[in-house]
Motif scaffolding. Structure first.
Motif, PDB file in Angstrom:
ATOM      1  N   VAL A  87      -2.654  14.016 -12.781  1.00  0.00           N
ATOM      2  CA  VAL A  87      -1.296  13.788 -13.279  1.00  0.00           C
ATOM      3  C   VAL A  87      -0.514  13.075 -12.172  1.00  0.00           C
ATOM      4  N   ILE A  88      -0.106  11.845 -12.473  1.00  0.00           N
ATOM      5  CA  ILE A  88       0.694  11.054 -11.520  1.00  0.00           C
ATOM      6  C   ILE A  88       1.981  10.683 -12.248  1.00  0.00           C
ATOM      7  N   ALA A  89       3.071  11.337 -11.861  1.00  0.00           N
ATOM      8  CA  ALA A  89       4.332  11.192 -12.595  1.00  0.00           C
ATOM      9  C   ALA A  89       4.803   9.739 -12.582  1.00  0.00           C
ATOM     10  N   ARG A 126       0.864  -1.188   0.000  1.00  0.00           N
ATOM     11  CA  ARG A 126       0.000   0.000   0.000  1.00  0.00           C
ATOM     12  C   ARG A 126       0.892   1.226   0.000  1.00  0.00           C
ATOM     13  N   ASN A 127       0.322   2.338  -0.425  1.00  0.00           N
ATOM     14  CA  ASN A 127       1.155   3.544  -0.511  1.00  0.00           C
ATOM     15  C   ASN A 127       0.279   4.794  -0.498  1.00  0.00           C
ATOM     16  N   ILE A 128       0.954   5.936  -0.295  1.00  0.00           N
ATOM     17  CA  ILE A 128       0.282   7.244  -0.358  1.00  0.00           C
ATOM     18  C   ILE A 128       1.205   8.214  -1.089  1.00  0.00           C
ATOM     19  N   MET A 129       0.642   9.060  -1.933  1.00  0.00           N
ATOM     20  CA  MET A 129       1.398  10.188  -2.507  1.00  0.00           C
ATOM     21  C   MET A 129       0.567  11.467  -2.356  1.00  0.00           C
ATOM     22  N   THR A 130       1.260  12.587  -2.380  1.00  0.00           N
ATOM     23  CA  THR A 130       0.603  13.892  -2.333  1.00  0.00           C
ATOM     24  C   THR A 130       0.378  14.354  -3.765  1.00  0.00           C
ATOM     25  N   MET A 131      -0.770  14.990  -4.036  1.00  0.00           N
ATOM     26  CA  MET A 131      -1.055  15.404  -5.410  1.00  0.00           C
ATOM     27  C   MET A 131      -1.790  16.751  -5.453  1.00  0.00           C
ATOM     28  N   GLY A 132      -1.322  17.610  -6.349  1.00  0.00           N
ATOM     29  CA  GLY A 132      -2.004  18.887  -6.558  1.00  0.00           C
ATOM     30  C   GLY A 132      -2.570  19.019  -7.969  1.00  0.00           C
ATOM     31  N   TRP A 133      -2.032  18.213  -8.893  1.00  0.00           N
ATOM     32  CA  TRP A 133      -2.416  18.377 -10.302  1.00  0.00           C
ATOM     33  C   TRP A 133      -3.590  17.469 -10.652  1.00  0.00           C
ATOM     34  N   HIS A 134      -4.773  17.931 -10.321  1.00  0.00           N
ATOM     35  CA  HIS A 134      -5.985  17.171 -10.621  1.00  0.00           C
ATOM     36  C   HIS A 134      -7.065  18.142 -11.067  1.00  0.00           C
ATOM     37  N   ALA A 158       2.121  16.192   7.345  1.00  0.00           N
ATOM     38  CA  ALA A 158       2.019  14.845   6.772  1.00  0.00           C
ATOM     39  C   ALA A 158       1.972  14.932   5.245  1.00  0.00           C
ATOM     40  N   ALA A 159       1.188  15.890   4.706  1.00  0.00           N
ATOM     41  CA  ALA A 159       1.079  16.026   3.243  1.00  0.00           C
ATOM     42  C   ALA A 159       2.436  16.354   2.629  1.00  0.00           C
ATOM     43  N   VAL A 160       3.186  17.214   3.286  1.00  0.00           N
ATOM     44  CA  VAL A 160       4.511  17.580   2.770  1.00  0.00           C
ATOM     45  C   VAL A 160       5.454  16.381   2.881  1.00  0.00           C
ATOM     46  N   GLY A 161       5.455  15.723   4.030  1.00  0.00           N
ATOM     47  CA  GLY A 161       6.339  14.567   4.218  1.00  0.00           C
ATOM     48  C   GLY A 161       6.033  13.451   3.230  1.00  0.00           C
ATOM     49  N   ILE A 162       4.754  13.160   3.031  1.00  0.00           N
ATOM     50  CA  ILE A 162       4.332  12.085   2.112  1.00  0.00           C
ATOM     51  C   ILE A 162       4.760  12.402   0.685  1.00  0.00           C
ATOM     52  N   GLY A 163       4.747  13.679   0.359  1.00  0.00           N
ATOM     53  CA  GLY A 163       5.128  14.101  -0.992  1.00  0.00           C
ATOM     54  C   GLY A 163       6.620  14.274  -1.188  1.00  0.00           C
ATOM     55  N   ASN A 164       7.379  13.986  -0.134  1.00  0.00           N
ATOM     56  CA  ASN A 164       8.835  14.136  -0.240  1.00  0.00           C
ATOM     57  C   ASN A 164       9.576  12.864   0.132  1.00  0.00           C
ATOM     58  N   CYS A 165       8.890  11.721   0.051  1.00  0.00           N
ATOM     59  CA  CYS A 165       9.582  10.445   0.257  1.00  0.00           C
ATOM     60  C   CYS A 165       8.907   9.390  -0.607  1.00  0.00           C
ATOM     61  N   CYS A 166       9.604   8.282  -0.801  1.00  0.00           N
ATOM     62  CA  CYS A 166       9.120   7.255  -1.733  1.00  0.00           C
ATOM     63  C   CYS A 166       8.625   6.029  -0.981  1.00  0.00           C
ATOM     64  N   GLY A 167       7.431   5.589  -1.348  1.00  0.00           N
ATOM     65  CA  GLY A 167       6.800   4.453  -0.690  1.00  0.00           C
ATOM     66  C   GLY A 167       7.421   3.113  -1.034  1.00  0.00           C
ATOM     67  N   ALA A 168       8.384   3.083  -1.945  1.00  0.00           N
ATOM     68  CA  ALA A 168       9.023   1.803  -2.269  1.00  0.00           C
ATOM     69  C   ALA A 168       9.835   1.322  -1.078  1.00  0.00           C
ATOM     70  N   GLY A 174       7.629   8.474 -12.450  1.00  0.00           N
ATOM     71  CA  GLY A 174       8.710   8.143 -11.517  1.00  0.00           C
ATOM     72  C   GLY A 174       8.213   7.829 -10.118  1.00  0.00           C
ATOM     73  N   ASN A 175       6.975   8.148  -9.821  1.00  0.00           N
ATOM     74  CA  ASN A 175       6.439   7.886  -8.480  1.00  0.00           C
ATOM     75  C   ASN A 175       6.134   6.399  -8.314  1.00  0.00           C
ATOM     76  N   HIS A 176       6.400   5.897  -7.117  1.00  0.00           N
ATOM     77  CA  HIS A 176       6.070   4.500  -6.829  1.00  0.00           C
ATOM     78  C   HIS A 176       4.564   4.276  -6.994  1.00  0.00           C
ATOM     79  N   SER A 177       3.768   5.251  -6.624  1.00  0.00           N
ATOM     80  CA  SER A 177       2.305   5.146  -6.734  1.00  0.00           C
ATOM     81  C   SER A 177       1.872   4.888  -8.176  1.00  0.00           C
ATOM     82  N   PHE A 178       2.607   5.417  -9.131  1.00  0.00           N
ATOM     83  CA  PHE A 178       2.246   5.277 -10.544  1.00  0.00           C
ATOM     84  C   PHE A 178       2.041   3.797 -10.884  1.00  0.00           C
TER      85      PHE A 178
HETATM   86  C1  LIG Z   1       2.448  19.771  -2.472  1.00  0.00           C
HETATM   87  C2  LIG Z   1       2.826  18.634  -3.380  1.00  0.00           C
HETATM   88  C3  LIG Z   1       2.089  18.416  -4.543  1.00  0.00           C
HETATM   89  C4  LIG Z   1       2.423  17.373  -5.398  1.00  0.00           C
HETATM   90  N1  LIG Z   1       1.689  17.154  -6.531  1.00  0.00           N
HETATM   91  C5  LIG Z   1       1.993  16.121  -7.337  1.00  0.00           C
HETATM   92  C6  LIG Z   1       1.200  15.835  -8.480  1.00  0.00           C
HETATM   93  O1  LIG Z   1       0.194  16.489  -8.765  1.00  0.00           O
HETATM   94  N2  LIG Z   1       1.568  14.797  -9.279  1.00  0.00           N
HETATM   95  C7  LIG Z   1       2.676  14.028  -9.005  1.00  0.00           C
HETATM   96  O2  LIG Z   1       2.979  13.098  -9.760  1.00  0.00           O
HETATM   97  N3  LIG Z   1       3.443  14.247  -7.913  1.00  0.00           N
HETATM   98  C8  LIG Z   1       3.113  15.271  -7.071  1.00  0.00           C
HETATM   99  N4  LIG Z   1       3.854  15.495  -5.953  1.00  0.00           N
HETATM  100  C9  LIG Z   1       5.052  14.661  -5.708  1.00  0.00           C
HETATM  101  C10 LIG Z   1       4.739  13.304  -5.117  1.00  0.00           C
HETATM  102  O3  LIG Z   1       3.844  13.387  -4.040  1.00  0.00           O
HETATM  103  C11 LIG Z   1       6.084  12.698  -4.652  1.00  0.00           C
HETATM  104  O4  LIG Z   1       6.879  12.445  -5.783  1.00  0.00           O
HETATM  105  C12 LIG Z   1       5.935  11.466  -3.789  1.00  0.00           C
HETATM  106  O5  LIG Z   1       7.161  11.232  -3.159  1.00  0.00           O
HETATM  107  C13 LIG Z   1       5.531  10.244  -4.563  1.00  0.00           C
HETATM  108  O6  LIG Z   1       5.471   9.183  -3.668  1.00  0.00           O
HETATM  109  P1  LIG Z   1       5.630   7.675  -4.137  1.00  0.00           P
HETATM  110  O7  LIG Z   1       6.926   7.544  -4.909  1.00  0.00           O
HETATM  111  O8  LIG Z   1       5.667   6.887  -2.859  1.00  0.00           O
HETATM  112  O9  LIG Z   1       4.448   7.351  -4.985  1.00  0.00           O
HETATM  113  C14 LIG Z   1       3.529  16.525  -5.079  1.00  0.00           C
HETATM  114  C15 LIG Z   1       4.262  16.741  -3.902  1.00  0.00           C
HETATM  115  C16 LIG Z   1       3.908  17.784  -3.060  1.00  0.00           C
HETATM  116  C17 LIG Z   1       4.698  17.997  -1.792  1.00  0.00           C
END
Ligand SMILES: Cc1cc2nc3c(=O)[nH]c(=O)nc-3n(C[C@H](O)[C@H](O)[C@H](O)COP(=O)(O)O)c2cc1C
Length: 198
Positions: free
Chosen positions: A68-70, A47-55, A97-107, A72-76
């Motif tokens: 948009v889910i890049a 299981r995993n969590i990522m932060t996302m703003g591009w929706h 939590a939102a900032v931390g989750i978006g700045n580390c990799c769930g792998a 390179g993200n593990h969530s992808f």
């Molecule tokens: C505020 C914020 C917004 C973000 N928005 C996106 C987004 O819209 N799409 C995306 O692919 N990554 C976005 N990210 C980056 C991912 O959350 C980040 O790469 C994360 O570490 C991915 O986790 P994962 O590798 O465990 O899936 C955002 C990060 C932050 C802090």
């Protein structure tokens, strides 16, 4: 008068409307709508969590949301393979939590454990809900036509869970550069809307 694209443009001398040039790569600061969401996913026991703003909301019925889910993200990979996710709506108390989750990799880590979040079972998808969030939207992948080219997933929300209160939660809206706006003041113009536009 100056000409732009062969059109005569009136000169704007009023300093109230003065603008500066912005590098186009920074338009996200003005156009990113938010709210910031936490996307939870699950695939084969992981299981995993990522932060996302591009929706973006794309349709009411069916309830379509584009994300948009890049790649390179593990969530992808978890989402591409399971074809499901949950879009969870955090409020301002979950900023760190939102900032931390978006700045580390769930792998490498379990983000539910690391950020002390509660995984609750969803009704229609295998991905867990994040209990601490104000709302949880269970999603199934509706269309993957743009995934390879733009990392753009089109989901259908198949189940929505929302807290009764507050009616207008204090959500996070990212402006880039590590800075967020927090939603706050509510204004209504309901009386000026055509009924079919509400
Ligand atoms: C505020 C914020 C917004 C973000 N928005 C996106 C987004 O819209 N799409 C995306 O692919 N990554 C976005 N990210 C980056 C991912 O959350 C980040 O790469 C994360 O570490 C991915 O986790 P994962 O590798 O465990 O899936 C955002 C990060 C932050 C802090």
């Amino acid at each position: 008068m100056p000409r732009v694209n062969n059109m005569i443009m009136p000169r704007v001398d009023d300093m109230r409307y003065a603008k500066i040039d912005l590098p186009v790569a920074q338009v996200r600061r003005y156009l990113e709508p938010g709210p910031i969401v936490l996307v939870s996913s699950a695939w084969r026991g992981e299981r995993n969590i990522m932060t996302m703003g591009w929706h973006t909301v794309m349709e009411f019925t069916p309830a379509l949301v584009g994300c948009v889910i890049a790649a390179g993200n593990h969530s992808f990979e978890l989402i591409r393979r399971s074809r499901e996710c949950v879009i969870n709506l955090p409020t301002v108390d979950l900023t760190d939590a939102a900032v931390g989750i978006g700045n580390c990799c769930g792998a490498e880590i379990d983000k539910f454990a690391k950020f002390a979040l509660t995984a609750a079972p969803a009704r229609n998808v295998k991905a867990p809900l994040i209990a601490e969030c104000h709302a949880n939207f269970e999603c199934k992948l509706k269309d993957d036509a743009l995934v390879e080219r733009y990392n753009f997933f089109i989901f259908e929300v198949v189940k929505a869970h929302v807290a009764r209160r507050p009616k207008y939660p204090r959500t996070l809206h990212y402006t880039g550069d590590g800075v967020f706006m927090v939603s706050g003041k509510i204004i209504s113009r309901r009386g000026k809307f055509r009924p079919d536009m509400l």
